[in-house]
Write a protein that holds these residues in place. Structure first.
Motif, PDB file in Angstrom:
ATOM      1  N   ALA A   1      -6.613 -42.007 -30.254  1.00  0.00           N
ATOM      2  CA  ALA A   1      -5.311 -41.374 -30.039  1.00  0.00           C
ATOM      3  C   ALA A   1      -4.304 -42.376 -29.461  1.00  0.00           C
ATOM      4  CB  ALA A   1      -5.463 -40.182 -29.101  1.00  0.00           C
ATOM      5  N   GLY A   2      -3.146 -42.505 -30.098  1.00  0.00           N
ATOM      6  CA  GLY A   2      -2.085 -43.368 -29.596  1.00  0.00           C
ATOM      7  C   GLY A   2      -2.392 -44.849 -29.686  1.00  0.00           C
ATOM      8  N   ARG A   3      -3.404 -45.235 -30.435  1.00  0.00           N
ATOM      9  CA  ARG A   3      -3.778 -46.641 -30.535  1.00  0.00           C
ATOM     10  C   ARG A   3      -3.767 -47.064 -31.999  1.00  0.00           C
ATOM     11  NH1 ARG A   3      -6.769 -48.238 -25.867  1.00  0.00           N
ATOM     12  NH2 ARG A   3      -7.814 -46.254 -25.697  1.00  0.00           N
ATOM     13  N   THR A   4      -3.334 -48.293 -32.277  1.00  0.00           N
ATOM     14  CA  THR A   4      -3.459 -48.799 -33.631  1.00  0.00           C
ATOM     15  C   THR A   4      -4.933 -48.818 -33.984  1.00  0.00           C
ATOM     16  OG1 THR A   4      -1.713 -50.325 -32.992  1.00  0.00           O
ATOM     17  CG2 THR A   4      -2.739 -50.661 -35.147  1.00  0.00           C
ATOM     18  N   SER A   5      -5.342 -48.118 -35.024  1.00  0.00           N
ATOM     19  CA  SER A   5      -6.768 -48.116 -35.322  1.00  0.00           C
ATOM     20  C   SER A   5      -7.034 -48.249 -36.808  1.00  0.00           C
ATOM     21  CB  SER A   5      -7.449 -46.839 -34.828  1.00  0.00           C
ATOM     22  OG  SER A   5      -6.602 -46.061 -34.064  1.00  0.00           O
ATOM     23  N   ILE A   6      -8.074 -48.994 -37.086  1.00  0.00           N
ATOM     24  CA  ILE A   6      -8.563 -49.098 -38.457  1.00  0.00           C
ATOM     25  C   ILE A   6      -9.965 -48.526 -38.427  1.00  0.00           C
ATOM     26  CG2 ILE A   6      -9.191 -50.666 -40.315  1.00  0.00           C
ATOM     27  CD1 ILE A   6      -7.115 -52.607 -39.189  1.00  0.00           C
TER      28      ILE A   6
END
Lengths: 574, 194
Positions: free
Chosen positions: A515-520
């Motif tokens: 949540a709220g984080r750049t994620s791949i």
């Protein structure tokens, strides 16, 4: 080569000098025995005098004490030097390994690495404890004895030296063959071990194919070779020892023959003759050992070569000069091509962008190249063509440590180290216990940890064999959360062995983490895919489709097939 | 079967095991494991070549420095997973056993090679009884009898056609594999990336 060996020794040169001084002292005190015997015979026994005889005894006793102390100190010192050199070498090797790239470990068998840090390092130690210093001692003793003898009676001295030279030549010749035989024995032992290992692991095949008799015949061959090699060593040994003894006895005999005449003609005292016989005996040991010391030294040089070759391999991060801080920003794959080997492309011309705060799911069939994408992003491997940019900087110009600090990776089968739960979350980084617990609580790992005896201080077994797969996953989420990475890479493999309740917790935990984080997210769970802003579909190393779940379903391409195959069944389950 | 002499029984049944096991020895000696005929010299016959041909290993022999006499394993060259599997198939068929068991024997062999091997086996069949254990439907769909096992029990039996008509476990498995094959065969209609 020798200069590098010397560089290993140099930090300990003071200790080494002390050891050499002790060896000199030791050699001198060794001379005392025969000398005192001569004095006892010539001054007291032969003339039948007793006054002052006790002083000789006391003096000899004192010399013996010095000899004992010197021997103790010298042994202690050589071992200290050897251990220090080994300690530093192991340290250097281990530190170097930690800096090697993953590709290095793909290619090098573990056994080879273990052998290097144990056997090869130990071979170098042999130089200090067994070879070098005692070798110096041997040579010094021999020189002392010869000079001393020449001063007393040159003709008898030449006789002794002549015999010693013949003995040295004989010892060198036999020792060389003995070494060869021993190497042969060791290699035969290796093949017998290999054979047994193979026969045991292949026992089903052997029995199914009625091949037990054939295998037994084959075993007879290696067994015979091994026993023949052993016999060969034994034969050489049984020649070597009597031959050396024979040389010793022959020297004594010759001394008695020629020296005896001189004693009768009163050219030589009886004590001096005894002194010569005793010294001749003492010369035998150093001469015999010298050949052996040389062989030890050769082994050590070979080991040192192997160690230096490893240390000369460039470390993975050797190419990066700057350790510039990474700014958060767009992550861009620009026509990336990657192969583990040659032209076997695992990723072909991959292009995509991830803006800060975006959640991207990457999907694809087995072998589509999903995990490789992660490996190249955290620079376990470097790509061959194209570029990967983070906030406008090529990641190949960035420090690996910095990359791995900013980009967190969550493996679904995470590695658990032997140690407390808390340490498995903080991984030894300075982190308050509160921070650790906060992270665990945030990803819902707290409740299972509190149920362990000792909670965060519970000591986990190697590879986490005492907690469940689901719990390991929660631990790895807590780990990632605690490190607060800018970009998060998640390998989200749905595991079959997780019960529905834990699966529910894991899914909630995962959503909290990203949540709220750049994620791949390399996604296998429908729930994670559904929450992604965008889905990238990899197929045989290429990006074939991108879009949202409903867009992609409508395209009737790879994604819709994948959905049919892998995700649809999860609808009922989750 | 418990009353039969073990050695005789094992000579009648040849197995290709799930995990191919080869010794660090020549390829010829590995294939001839358990064969009563000499491996080399006079009287060897063409059995080895025939077995290598049938298991589709012949084409690979050119890559090896000494053909069938190449030493493999720790002391020699390393075989790929598929080559290992095909070598163990050659080993099992060499003596033309009355019963041949193939236990997941094609897991590392591509589909077209598998097809060629199966065709060869069929041609050389004679009175041979074959028991094929497989995960891929393509391996077994031409069998006279297919038995579907689930948690240790035989839940369905019949030919491919009969089982499909039942719309049970087998039919589901078959559908799933069709999808998988379909996915792997998929080509981007525009031909490009993205």
């Amino acid at each position: 080569m020798n200069r590098r060996l010397w560089r290993l020794i140099r930090p300990h040169s003071t200790l080494l000098a002390a050891a050499v001084v002790l060896v000199l002292l030791l050699s001198l005190t060794e001379l005392a025995g025969p000398y005192f015997t001569q004095q006892a015979i010539d001054r007291y026994i032969a003339p039948r005098r007793l006054d002052g005889y006790q002083w000789l005894a006391i003096l000899w006793f004192l010399v013996l004490i010095v000899n004992g102390l010197a021997r103790y100190a010298q042994l202690q010192l050589t071992n200290v030097i050897g251990q220090r050199v080994m300690f530093n070498l192991r340290d250097a090797i281990f530190a170097h390994w930690q800096r090697m790239g993953v590709a290095f470990f793909d290619r090098t068998p573990v056994g080879e690495l273990v052998s290097l840090i144990s056997n090869d390092v130990d071979a170098i130690n042999q130089v200090f404890t067994g070879g070098l210093i005692l070798g110096v001692g041997n040579v010094v003793s021999a020189v002392f004895i010869i000079v001393f003898l020449l001063l007393i009676n040159w003709s008898l001295a030449l006789l002794v030296v002549g015999m010693a030279v013949i003995m040295l030549v004989a010892a060198t010749l036999i020792t060389r063959r003995l070494r060869q035989a021993q190497r042969w024995t060791r290699s035969r032992l290796g093949s017998i071990n290999g054979f047994i290992q193979e026969a045991v692991s292949g026992v089903t095949t052997i029995q199914l194919f009625n091949a037990d008799r054939r295998i037994r015949d084959d075993f007879d061959v290696v067994n015979q070779e091994y026993s023949r090699a052993n016999l060969q060593s034994a034969t050489l040994f049984s020649i070597f020892l009597p031959l050396m003894n024979w040389f010793g006895a022959a020297t004594a005999g010759l001394l008695l023959w020629f020296g005896g005449g001189q004693v009768i003609h009163r050219v030589l005292t009886l004590g001096t003759l005894v002194l010569f016989i005793q010294f001749a005996e003492r010369l035998t040991t150093p001469v015999r050992d010298l050949a052996d010391k040389l062989a030890i030294f050769q082994t050590a040089v070979a080991s040192a070569e192997r160690i230096f070759t490893l240390l000369d391999r460039p470390a993975a991060d050797a190419d990066v000069a700057t350790t510039s801080a990474i700014q958060p920003g767009v992550l861009r794959f620009d026509h990336v091509w990657f192969a583990y080997q040659g032209e076997d492309w695992v990723l072909r011309d991959v292009c995509f962008e991830v803006a800060p705060g975006d959640k991207v799911a990457i999907v694809g069939a087995t072998g589509a190249g999903k995990s490789s994408l992660i490996s190249i992003l955290i620079r376990f491997y470097d790509i061959q063509k194209g570029s990967i940019h983070l906030a406008g900087q090529d990641i190949r110009g960035l420090d690996r440590r910095e990359i791995r600090r900013r980009i967190g990776v969550v493996f679904q089968d995470p590695f658990i180290f032997t140690g407390t739960v808390g340490r498995n979350i903080s991984l030894g980084e300075p982190m308050t216990p509160d921070r650790v617990e906060e992270a665990a609580a945030a990803v819902y790992a707290d409740s299972f940890i509190r149920r362990l005896r000792g909670g965060y201080d519970y000591v986990l077994h190697e590879r986490g064999s005492d907690i469940s797969t689901g719990q390991k996953q929660l631990l790895s989420f807590a780990r990632a959360f605690a490190f607060e990475p800018d970009i998060l890479l998640v390998l989200d493999e749905a595991t079959a062995s997780v019960d529905p309740e834990t699966e529910r917790i894991i899914q909630a935990s995962l959503l909290k983490l990203v949540a709220g984080r750049t994620s791949i997210i390399i996604a296998h769970r429908l729930s994670t895919i559904a929450h992604a802003d965008r889905i990238i579909v990899l197929h045989k190393g290429q990006v074939v489709e991108t879009g949202t779940h409903s867009e992609l379903l409508a395209r009737q391409g790879v994604y819709s097939r994948l959905y049919e195959l892998q995700y649809k069944d999860q609808l009922g389950a989750s | 079967m418990r009353d039969l002499p073990l050695e005789w029984l094992r000579a009648q049944i040849r197995c290709v095991l799930q995990e191919p096991f080869l010794f660090s020895d020549t390829l010829a000696r590995n294939i001839a494991l358990g064969s009563p005929f000499p491996v080399s010299g006079e009287g060897r016959g063409g059995g080895l070549e025939w077995a290598a041909e049938l298991s589709q290993l012949s084409a690979d022999l050119d890559q090896f420095p000494h053909g069938l006499e190449t030493v493999i394993g720790e002391r020699g060259i390393t075989l790929s997973g598929g080559q290992k599997q095909r070598a163990t198939i050659a080993r099992a068929v060499l003596t033309r056993p009355p019963v041949l068991v193939l236990d997941d024997a094609f897991s590392n062999v591509d589909t077209s090679t598998e097809e060629a091997i199966l065709k060869g086996l069929q041609a050389a069949k004679g009175n041979q009884t074959r028991l094929v254990i497989a995960h891929r439907v393509s391996t077994i769909k031409d069998s006279e009898l297919i038995v579907v096992l689930e948690t240790g029990r035989a839940v369905e039996q019949g030919t491919h056609g009969q089982l499909l008509a039942r719309r049970g476990v087998y039919a589901r498995l078959y559908g799933h594999q069709r999808l998988e094959d379909d996915l792997l065969q998929w080509r981007n209609p525009d031909g490009g990336s993205r």
